[in-house]
Design a protein around this motif. Structure first.
Motif, PDB file in Angstrom:
ATOM      1  N   ASP A  91       0.867  -1.172   0.000  1.00 54.36           N
ATOM      2  CA  ASP A  91       0.000   0.000   0.000  1.00 54.36           C
ATOM      3  C   ASP A  91       0.910   1.231   0.000  1.00 54.36           C
ATOM      4  N   LEU A  92       0.366   2.357  -0.345  1.00 58.20           N
ATOM      5  CA  LEU A  92       1.188   3.564  -0.445  1.00 58.20           C
ATOM      6  C   LEU A  92       0.318   4.770  -0.118  1.00 58.20           C
ATOM      7  N   THR A  93       0.836   5.684   0.691  1.00 60.35           N
ATOM      8  CA  THR A  93       0.132   6.950   0.918  1.00 60.35           C
ATOM      9  C   THR A  93       0.915   8.054   0.235  1.00 60.35           C
ATOM     10  N   PHE A  94       0.185   8.991  -0.369  1.00 60.41           N
ATOM     11  CA  PHE A  94       0.855  10.100  -1.053  1.00 60.41           C
ATOM     12  C   PHE A  94       1.229  11.223  -0.093  1.00 60.41           C
TER      13      PHE A  94
ATOM     14  N   ASN B 222      -0.310  13.661   5.750  1.00 65.72           N
ATOM     15  CA  ASN B 222      -1.545  14.310   6.211  1.00 65.72           C
ATOM     16  C   ASN B 222      -2.576  13.242   6.532  1.00 65.72           C
ATOM     17  N   ASN B 223      -3.249  13.413   7.648  1.00 65.90           N
ATOM     18  CA  ASN B 223      -4.391  12.572   7.963  1.00 65.90           C
ATOM     19  C   ASN B 223      -4.038  11.140   8.376  1.00 65.90           C
ATOM     20  N   ILE B 224      -2.742  10.828   8.431  1.00 72.99           N
ATOM     21  CA  ILE B 224      -2.355   9.507   8.936  1.00 72.99           C
ATOM     22  C   ILE B 224      -2.370   9.545  10.460  1.00 72.99           C
TER      23      ILE B 224
ATOM     24  N   GLN C 101      -2.696   3.846  13.042  1.00 72.08           N
ATOM     25  CA  GLN C 101      -2.910   3.097  11.789  1.00 72.08           C
ATOM     26  C   GLN C 101      -1.633   2.396  11.339  1.00 72.08           C
TER      27      GLN C 101
ATOM     28  N   GLU D  68       0.464  22.136   1.322  1.00 69.77           N
ATOM     29  CA  GLU D  68      -0.512  22.200   0.235  1.00 69.77           C
ATOM     30  C   GLU D  68      -1.789  21.456   0.651  1.00 69.77           C
ATOM     31  N   PRO D  69      -2.967  21.972   0.262  1.00 68.60           N
ATOM     32  CA  PRO D  69      -4.190  21.226   0.568  1.00 68.60           C
ATOM     33  C   PRO D  69      -4.130  19.811   0.005  1.00 68.60           C
ATOM     34  N   ASN D  70      -3.470  19.658  -1.155  1.00 67.20           N
ATOM     35  CA  ASN D  70      -3.438  18.331  -1.769  1.00 67.20           C
ATOM     36  C   ASN D  70      -2.429  17.392  -1.099  1.00 67.20           C
TER      37      ASN D  70
ATOM     38  N   PHE E 124       0.430  16.545  -1.700  1.00 65.49           N
ATOM     39  CA  PHE E 124       1.137  15.678  -2.645  1.00 65.49           C
ATOM     40  C   PHE E 124       2.516  16.219  -3.015  1.00 65.49           C
ATOM     41  N   SER E 125       3.509  15.322  -3.117  1.00 60.67           N
ATOM     42  CA  SER E 125       4.811  15.674  -3.689  1.00 60.67           C
ATOM     43  C   SER E 125       5.130  14.685  -4.798  1.00 60.67           C
TER      44      SER E 125
ATOM     45  N   SER F   3      -3.332   3.093  -4.956  1.00 55.24           N
ATOM     46  CA  SER F   3      -2.334   4.163  -4.857  1.00 55.24           C
ATOM     47  C   SER F   3      -0.950   3.641  -5.223  1.00 55.24           C
TER      48      SER F   3
END
Lengths: 259, 259
Positions: B4-7, B10-12, B16, B151-153, B155-156, B183
């Motif tokens: 699995d992969l998180t971008f 944030n929010n982790i 978990q 950034e709101p997104n 993402f990098s 992902s």
């Protein structure tokens, strides 16, 4: 025009969306369902953030013109009138109705966008209406993929690919100068790879597999049909509506930036 | 093996990550810097979640063996000994030292992984060490791209492409059966598109441009060199370390799953 894109509604603060032009994308299935409902004659869709709100709001409205729709775990919520399959939202069941709407990701993304300057709902089924809207406003926009909040990664392939298709269509317009964020570039790349067969991509996606497993295979075919429902839901106050003459291909109501 | 992969971090929620095998990737620059520091002889790196923690912790340790390193806005934090450029972490400046480390995204991702079964730090500079570790444990893993929390997104591009390169290397190993989340598939696709020139991708990324603008162009070249620092930082208690004989290509300390 700058295009930014989020892969997930996770971690978005509603005030970050203030004064932005936002496109909410939740292909499977909230966006597709909202578009189908308004296309088929629903008066309005009122997205809410949770079931309690849905019950509270619908309790104070006239029973015969108000319905509750939505899902948890893909299935209809107890005490609701409709689930979240676009196929349920037929003219016979929803014409003229106000629908209070609560889902796991999509309605939350719509609800979080209530301070946006303009918020429209996009999916494959109305893709060209979305890009037409963005090119007419000709202002910076945020494509907000709702994603999947039940996963730590928050990511949904189908929403990212649909967001990337918005970028692709915009990039092919004449006289369009696009400035893309890293995430918008990434989504564009994902569209170029996975967009060759949208139906296959939806089938192979994690949520597509889940929905097929609980009996909603037809929703996937329905959601894959590009431009099959050429209308554009736009937020007006607390409700998503079409302009009265939208079915006759009218302009959406666009709030211009204050100069 | 499921990947699995998180971008984004944030929010982790740290719980978990409990009992998972986690690879933290923050290419520009926290991962690269931690790898460089340990490669060049630092005793350990203690990642913390904020500046206050860094000050508190380092105050109670012996002054001459402890340094504070990290950044805000890419620049050294006031009262710290080191910024966040891997080029600062030379043998002369950090050999034998404990480094309390606070950055905007990377150290937070490392800190949030403190309940993981195994947590290793990956970047382009040690990519093969990461995939060797994953193939040896042969257990499900989460690749946690730190992303950009400003950034709101979240993402990098560079972290996503590096995560995708991990997937690519694993997929080419013999007898490796991979099961990828949406992902992880997406990151793999991004690697196949953007990985042709890692240095160009880093230069064109939002954070690469930012770093070049504040004078850290050389860090980008440094961070692009695949397998140039063949060591693997692994979390042991609260500190990232190498095994004593890591430079002689020893095994990392791996905590097996409880059967």
């Amino acid at each position: 025009m700058k295009i930014d894109l989020t892969f997930s509604v996770n971690n978005i603060d509603e005030l970050q969306l203030r004064d932005k032009n936002v496109v909410v994308i939740d292909v499977l299935r909230a966006s597709t369902t909202v578009i189908a409902a308004l296309h088929n004659g629903a008066r309005e869709i009122i997205p809410v953030s949770n079931i309690e709100s849905a019950v509270k709001i619908s309790g104070s409205l006239f029973g015969d013109v108000t319905l509750r729709g939505g899902e948890r775990g893909g299935k209809m919520i107890q005490g609701f009138n409709l689930g979240n399959s676009p196929l349920e939202y037929t003219e016979a069941s929803i014409k003229g109705k106000s629908i209070i709407y609560s889902t796991t990701n999509g309605s939350i993304a719509m609800w979080k966008s209530r301070f946006a300057r303009n918020m429209v709902v996009g999916a494959f089924v109305n893709l060209s209406k979305v890009t037409e809207f963005l090119s007419k406003t000709n202002e910076d926009a945020l494509v907000m993929c709702a994603g999947d909040s039940s996963e730590p990664n928050g990511f949904s392939l189908e929403d990212a690919v649909c967001g990337g298709m918005v970028v692709q269509q915009l990039s092919q317009m004449k006289n369009m100068e696009l400035e893309l964020s890293d995430s918008a570039r990434a989504a564009h790349t994902l569209y170029k790879s996975f967009g060759r067969s949208i139906q296959k991509m939806l089938k192979d996606s994690a949520h597509g597999k889940y929905l097929a497993g609980i009996g909603y295979k037809e929703d996937i075919q329905y959601s894959a049909q590009v431009d099959s429902l050429p209308v554009l839901p736009i937020l007006s106050g607390s409700a998503l509506k079409l302009k009265k003459d939208e079915k006759r291909a009218a302009e959406p109501e666009i709030t211009p930036a204050v100069k």
